[in-house]
Design a protein around this motif. Structure first.
Motif, short mmCIF file in Angstrom:
data_model
loop_
_atom_site.label_atom_id
_atom_site.label_comp_id
_atom_site.label_asym_id
_atom_site.label_seq_id
_atom_site.Cartn_x
_atom_site.Cartn_y
_atom_site.Cartn_z
N VAL A 16 -3.18 -10.91 -1.60
CA VAL A 16 -4.53 -10.78 -2.14
C VAL A 16 -5.40 -9.88 -1.23
CG1 VAL A 16 -6.65 -12.05 -2.67
CG2 VAL A 16 -4.44 -12.96 -3.37
N PHE A 17 -5.32 -10.07 0.07
CA PHE A 17 -6.13 -9.28 1.01
C PHE A 17 -5.92 -7.79 0.80
CE2 PHE A 17 -6.38 -7.04 5.09
CZ PHE A 17 -7.71 -7.29 5.42
N HIS A 18 -4.67 -7.36 0.68
CA HIS A 18 -4.40 -5.94 0.50
C HIS A 18 -4.88 -5.45 -0.86
CE1 HIS A 18 -1.11 -6.39 3.72
NE2 HIS A 18 -2.25 -6.02 4.26
N ARG A 19 -4.71 -6.26 -1.89
CA ARG A 19 -5.19 -5.87 -3.22
C ARG A 19 -6.71 -5.73 -3.24
NH1 ARG A 19 -1.94 -5.29 -7.39
NH2 ARG A 19 0.22 -5.90 -7.12
N GLU A 20 -7.39 -6.61 -2.51
CA GLU A 20 -8.85 -6.50 -2.44
C GLU A 20 -9.26 -5.22 -1.72
OE1 GLU A 20 -9.99 -10.12 -0.50
OE2 GLU A 20 -9.96 -11.27 -2.36
N ASN A 21 -8.50 -4.82 -0.73
CA ASN A 21 -8.86 -3.62 0.04
C ASN A 21 -8.48 -2.33 -0.67
OD1 ASN A 21 -10.11 -4.68 2.42
ND2 ASN A 21 -8.13 -5.51 2.95
N LEU A 22 -7.29 -2.26 -1.23
CA LEU A 22 -6.80 -1.01 -1.82
C LEU A 22 -7.00 -0.92 -3.32
CD1 LEU A 22 -3.66 -0.67 0.37
CD2 LEU A 22 -5.36 1.11 0.06
N GLY A 23 -7.21 -2.03 -3.99
CA GLY A 23 -7.44 -2.01 -5.43
C GLY A 23 -6.17 -2.19 -6.23
N PRO A 24 -6.30 -2.34 -7.54
CA PRO A 24 -5.18 -2.71 -8.40
C PRO A 24 -4.19 -1.58 -8.69
CG PRO A 24 -7.15 -2.39 -9.71
CD PRO A 24 -7.57 -2.27 -8.26
N ASP A 25 -4.59 -0.33 -8.50
CA ASP A 25 -3.73 0.79 -8.88
C ASP A 25 -2.79 1.27 -7.78
OD1 ASP A 25 -4.89 0.80 -11.42
OD2 ASP A 25 -6.51 2.09 -10.74
N ASN A 26 -2.86 0.65 -6.63
CA ASN A 26 -2.03 1.04 -5.49
C ASN A 26 -0.66 0.36 -5.59
OD1 ASN A 26 -2.51 2.49 -2.78
ND2 ASN A 26 -1.33 0.69 -2.24
N PRO A 27 0.41 0.98 -5.11
CA PRO A 27 1.70 0.28 -5.10
C PRO A 27 1.76 -0.73 -3.94
CG PRO A 27 1.96 2.49 -4.18
CD PRO A 27 0.53 2.38 -4.67
N TYR A 28 2.39 -1.84 -4.19
CA TYR A 28 2.57 -2.90 -3.20
C TYR A 28 4.03 -3.30 -3.21
CZ TYR A 28 -2.45 -3.09 -3.66
OH TYR A 28 -3.77 -2.73 -3.69
N PHE A 29 4.53 -3.75 -2.08
CA PHE A 29 5.92 -4.18 -2.07
C PHE A 29 6.02 -5.70 -1.98
CE2 PHE A 29 5.20 -3.76 2.50
CZ PHE A 29 5.92 -4.81 3.06
N ALA A 30 7.06 -6.20 -2.60
CA ALA A 30 7.38 -7.63 -2.56
C ALA A 30 8.42 -7.86 -1.47
CB ALA A 30 7.92 -8.08 -3.91
#
Length: 95
Positions: A16-30
């Protein structure tokens, strides 16, 4: 934030912290095996996407993380704490 400021494409873990900082359109890894490697391979093969992600990160950092606002917030907090102490109010950790 430093990477965002300099326009680096960021690929953080999906929390959640990274999504709040970078926003929903950024790629994230699981945490699944190979997921980060696959994302990095895809980005390595697509310089236009890397550049777009970097520009988006830089724009988000510039608009959402203004250091003057952070400093002003801390200055206000410290002034309130000093005033409370001078008035004899104990400081607590509760909000």
């Amino acid at each position: 934030l430093r990477a965002m400021h300099h326009g680096a494409p960021c690929v953080p873990i999906d929390v959640v912290f990274h999504r709040e900082n970078l926003g929903p359109d950024n790629p994230y890894f699981a945490k699944t095996p190979g997921h980060l490697a696959a994302l990095l391979r895809d980005l390595d093969a697509d310089p236009d996407r890397r550049a777009a992600l970097g520009r988006a990160a830089q724009a988000r950092e510039a608009s959402a993380f203004r250091w003057d606002a952070v400093v002003d917030g801390y200055a206000t907090l410290f002034r309130e704490m000093v005033a409370a102490r001078k008035a004899g109010h104990p400081l607590s950790q509760e909000a």
